[in-house]
Design a protein around this motif. Structure first.
Motif, PDB file in Angstrom:
ATOM      1  N   PHE A  44      28.924  43.165  31.434  1.00 59.53           N
ATOM      2  CA  PHE A  44      29.224  42.682  32.894  1.00 59.53           C
ATOM      3  C   PHE A  44      27.764  42.014  33.401  1.00 59.53           C
ATOM      4  O   PHE A  44      27.841  41.501  34.588  1.00 59.53           O
ATOM      5  CB  PHE A  44      29.055  44.045  33.755  1.00 59.53           C
ATOM      6  N   GLU A 273      39.188  43.102  43.594  1.00 62.82           N
ATOM      7  CA  GLU A 273      38.447  41.807  44.165  1.00 62.82           C
ATOM      8  C   GLU A 273      38.586  41.630  45.532  1.00 62.82           C
ATOM      9  O   GLU A 273      37.346  41.402  46.153  1.00 62.82           O
ATOM     10  CB  GLU A 273      39.044  40.836  43.350  1.00 62.82           C
ATOM     11  N   GLU A 304      38.430  46.662  33.303  1.00 59.55           N
ATOM     12  CA  GLU A 304      38.792  45.447  34.074  1.00 59.55           C
ATOM     13  C   GLU A 304      38.704  45.528  35.550  1.00 59.55           C
ATOM     14  O   GLU A 304      38.363  44.312  36.229  1.00 59.55           O
ATOM     15  CB  GLU A 304      40.130  45.123  33.759  1.00 59.55           C
ATOM     16  N   ALA A 307      34.751  44.472  35.893  1.00 60.44           N
ATOM     17  CA  ALA A 307      34.981  42.897  35.642  1.00 60.44           C
ATOM     18  C   ALA A 307      35.317  42.411  36.977  1.00 60.44           C
ATOM     19  O   ALA A 307      34.801  41.440  37.193  1.00 60.44           O
ATOM     20  CB  ALA A 307      35.571  42.741  34.544  1.00 60.44           C
ATOM     21  N   ALA A 308      36.174  43.095  37.575  1.00 62.80           N
ATOM     22  CA  ALA A 308      36.750  42.252  38.910  1.00 62.80           C
ATOM     23  C   ALA A 308      35.704  42.331  39.956  1.00 62.80           C
ATOM     24  O   ALA A 308      35.755  41.288  40.974  1.00 62.80           O
ATOM     25  CB  ALA A 308      38.150  42.984  39.372  1.00 62.80           C
ATOM     26  N   PHE A 310      32.723  42.338  39.732  1.00 61.64           N
ATOM     27  CA  PHE A 310      31.340  41.220  39.424  1.00 61.64           C
ATOM     28  C   PHE A 310      32.160  39.799  39.653  1.00 61.64           C
ATOM     29  O   PHE A 310      31.391  38.995  40.086  1.00 61.64           O
ATOM     30  CB  PHE A 310      30.916  41.264  37.972  1.00 61.64           C
ATOM     31  N   ARG A 311      33.318  39.653  39.219  1.00 55.70           N
ATOM     32  CA  ARG A 311      33.983  38.517  39.545  1.00 55.70           C
ATOM     33  C   ARG A 311      33.988  38.058  40.826  1.00 55.70           C
ATOM     34  O   ARG A 311      33.759  36.939  41.387  1.00 55.70           O
ATOM     35  CB  ARG A 311      35.246  38.253  38.737  1.00 55.70           C
ATOM     36  N   ALA A 312      34.264  38.992  41.683  1.00 51.77           N
ATOM     37  CA  ALA A 312      34.369  38.838  43.192  1.00 51.77           C
ATOM     38  C   ALA A 312      33.136  38.194  43.845  1.00 51.77           C
ATOM     39  O   ALA A 312      33.247  37.378  44.385  1.00 51.77           O
ATOM     40  CB  ALA A 312      35.059  40.036  43.985  1.00 51.77           C
ATOM     41  N   ARG A 314      30.393  36.835  42.002  1.00 53.68           N
ATOM     42  CA  ARG A 314      30.262  35.455  41.618  1.00 53.68           C
ATOM     43  C   ARG A 314      30.898  34.574  42.115  1.00 53.68           C
ATOM     44  O   ARG A 314      30.351  33.145  42.184  1.00 53.68           O
ATOM     45  CB  ARG A 314      30.220  35.666  40.026  1.00 53.68           C
ATOM     46  N   ASN A 315      32.187  34.802  42.554  1.00 53.91           N
ATOM     47  CA  ASN A 315      33.072  33.812  43.095  1.00 53.91           C
ATOM     48  C   ASN A 315      33.030  33.357  44.260  1.00 53.91           C
ATOM     49  O   ASN A 315      33.536  32.672  45.082  1.00 53.91           O
ATOM     50  CB  ASN A 315      34.461  33.826  42.261  1.00 53.91           C
TER      51      ASN A 315
END
Length: 318
Positions: A44, A273, A304, A307-308, A310-312, A314-315
């Motif tokens: 992550f 997210e 998952e 991961a969502a 962190f993705r939220a 970073r995006n």
């Protein structure tokens, strides 16, 4: 104005699932826990990581009996202190950093040498350790009926926590998170007498910054927490962080506060997210905000969903 957000969730236990190990193995074995933390970092890439949360380490080092499920949080089975005689006995038996404290100082040492980013350690807060020694219900009664005795126990606990904290700092911890769950049960007046001065004592005696973490609804004590000298406040999901930001000094970080159970554990990736993006939008104008979970992320949290989260972040584009 946009800020580069640090992402430091309270992420330890899910590492056991990444390595196919039991939680008990991680809390009793340096190599197993370090391997789980390393996998979390690889998977992550958070900006910092704490070792695994365990609120029984200090109590066990003081000789209390611990219940230790294979895949659940350990717990204190007995609460031996009823009065000053029992307190004296526990005080006399203390011989310095010992027991599984040494597991965690060694994990800290390996984290400091081998992992990137900020490395954090946890200690139990003095009030909560007193609750383990006396029993939380009995402690709350003694705060009212025998406050001087309660203060004697909390003062002793502050010494234990301080010695352990110094050992963790000596092994490379960048920051210490003081976990004080019992403080949420106190009124604001009680908090200022039985919790705040002991945190301030630790802060004055330790060389590295302290984070004050109190789970639950701490709306009523946010101001004194903010005035404690803490580097940051780690606040749970029921606290309005935007409101808290207006009630604490600008140089104190606000850390939180995605719900660890309803969102991380029980939602799907899309919902994680969305909740994370909503919090980031709400806090976009708050420079002293660090994105995190409201409390320790549960063992069974789907990778998952993490991961969502962190993705939220970073995006996110405000």
């Amino acid at each position: 104005m946009a800020f580069n957000r640090s992402i430091i969730p309270l992420l330890g236990a899910p590492g056991a699932r990444l390595t196919g190990t039991k939680l008990k193995e991680n809390l009793t074995n340096v190599e197993i826990q370090f391997n789980s933390l390393s996998r979390l970092m690889e998977e992550f890439q958070p900006d910092g990581i704490f070792f695994m949360m365990d609120l029984t380490v200090e109590a066990e080092a003081l000789g209390l009996e611990i219940g230790f499920p294979e895949d659940g949080n350990p717990y204190v089975k007995e609460h031996p202190i009823k009065g000053r005689d029992e307190l004296a006995s526990v005080e006399n038996s203390w011989s310095g950093v010992s027991g599984r404290m040494r597991i965690f100082t060694e994990v800290t040492d390996k984290m400091a040498r081998k992992l990137p980013g900020m490395k954090g350690s946890y200690v139990i807060g003095p009030l909560s350790l007193a609750g383990e020694l006396i029993g939380v219900t009995d402690l709350c009664m003694k705060l009212i009926e025998e406050p001087d005795f309660a203060e004697s126990v909390i003062d002793f606990c502050t010494r234990i926590v301080g010695e352990y904290s110094r050992a963790l700092i000596g092994h490379g911890a960048d920051v210490i998170a003081v976990l004080e769950p019992t403080a949420v049960l106190l009124s604001k007046r009680q908090f200022k007498r039985f919790a705040l001065p002991y945190f301030e004592k630790l802060r004055s005696e330790l060389s590295n910054p302290l984070i004050y973490h109190i789970c639950g609804d701490t709306e009523h004590i946010v101001e004194p927490m903010g005035a404690s000298g803490a580097y940051g406040l780690s606040l749970d999901s029921m606290v309005d962080l935007k409101d808290a930001a207006e009630r604490i000094p600008e140089d104190v970080f606000l850390i939180g506060n995605i719900d660890p159970v309803k969102v991380f554990l029980q939602s799907n990736g899309e919902e994680v997210e969305r909740e994370t993006a909503n919090l980031l939008e709400k806090m976009k104008d708050v420079p002293n905000f660090i994105l995190s979970s409201g409390c320790d992320i549960p063992l069974e949290t789907p990778p998952e969903n993490i991961a969502a989260f962190f993705r939220a972040c970073r995006n996110f584009r405000p």
